[in-house]
Scaffold this active site. Structure first.
Site, mmCIF file in Angstrom:
data_model
loop_
_atom_site.group_PDB
_atom_site.id
_atom_site.type_symbol
_atom_site.label_atom_id
_atom_site.label_comp_id
_atom_site.label_asym_id
_atom_site.label_seq_id
_atom_site.Cartn_x
_atom_site.Cartn_y
_atom_site.Cartn_z
ATOM 1 N N ALA A 51 -70.410 -40.044 -2.911
ATOM 2 C CA ALA A 51 -70.669 -40.803 -2.890
ATOM 3 C C ALA A 51 -69.476 -41.774 -1.968
ATOM 4 C CB ALA A 51 -70.625 -42.636 -3.333
ATOM 5 N N CYS A 52 -68.040 -40.861 -2.664
ATOM 6 C CA CYS A 52 -66.886 -41.706 -1.876
ATOM 7 C C CYS A 52 -66.353 -41.159 -1.053
ATOM 8 C CB CYS A 52 -65.642 -41.294 -2.641
ATOM 9 S SG CYS A 52 -65.290 -39.954 -3.815
ATOM 10 N N SER A 53 -66.973 -39.886 -0.042
ATOM 11 C CA SER A 53 -67.152 -39.434 1.009
ATOM 12 C C SER A 53 -67.721 -39.291 1.830
ATOM 13 C CB SER A 53 -65.347 -38.314 1.437
ATOM 14 O OG SER A 53 -66.734 -37.137 0.325
#
Length: 105
Positions: A51-53
């Site tokens: 989710a963070c990338s």
């Protein structure tokens, strides 16, 4: 959702120790980016990678840290479910994932 997908792929992570609205599944031999693309054509929006990338076309560092190979991680997609989805919606997602996987294999 997991009950609708468990015969199609492998759960990534623990069934007990996870956020209740997130599900990451590995579909052996399937390129996650192709799966994401075909599902989006059916109005099902999922993600490959973490989710963070999510803007990167790289496997999730979390999946790799869990001990999966890069090839396995590249066959994983993440579902994020919100409370607006009905059981009927989840049935549709499960059915559509199965249909798309049959196209890709």
């Amino acid at each position: 959702l997991y009950s609708r997908l468990q015969d199609l792929g492998t759960l990534v992570g623990s069934i007990d120790h996870r956020l209740p609205n997130n599900l990451t599944m590995m579909f052996d031999g399937v390129d996650a980016q192709n799966l994401v693309s075909l599902l989006s054509e059916n109005d099902i929006y999922v993600s490959a990678g973490s989710a963070c990338s999510s803007y990167k076309a790289e496997p999730s560092h979390v999946t790799l840290a869990l001990g999966y190979t890069e090839e396995q991680a590249n066959s994983c997609i993440r579902f994020t479910i919100d409370d607006s989805l009905s059981y009927s919606d989840l049935d549709t997602v499960g059915r559509t994932v199965k249909e798309v996987l049959e196209l890709l294999k």
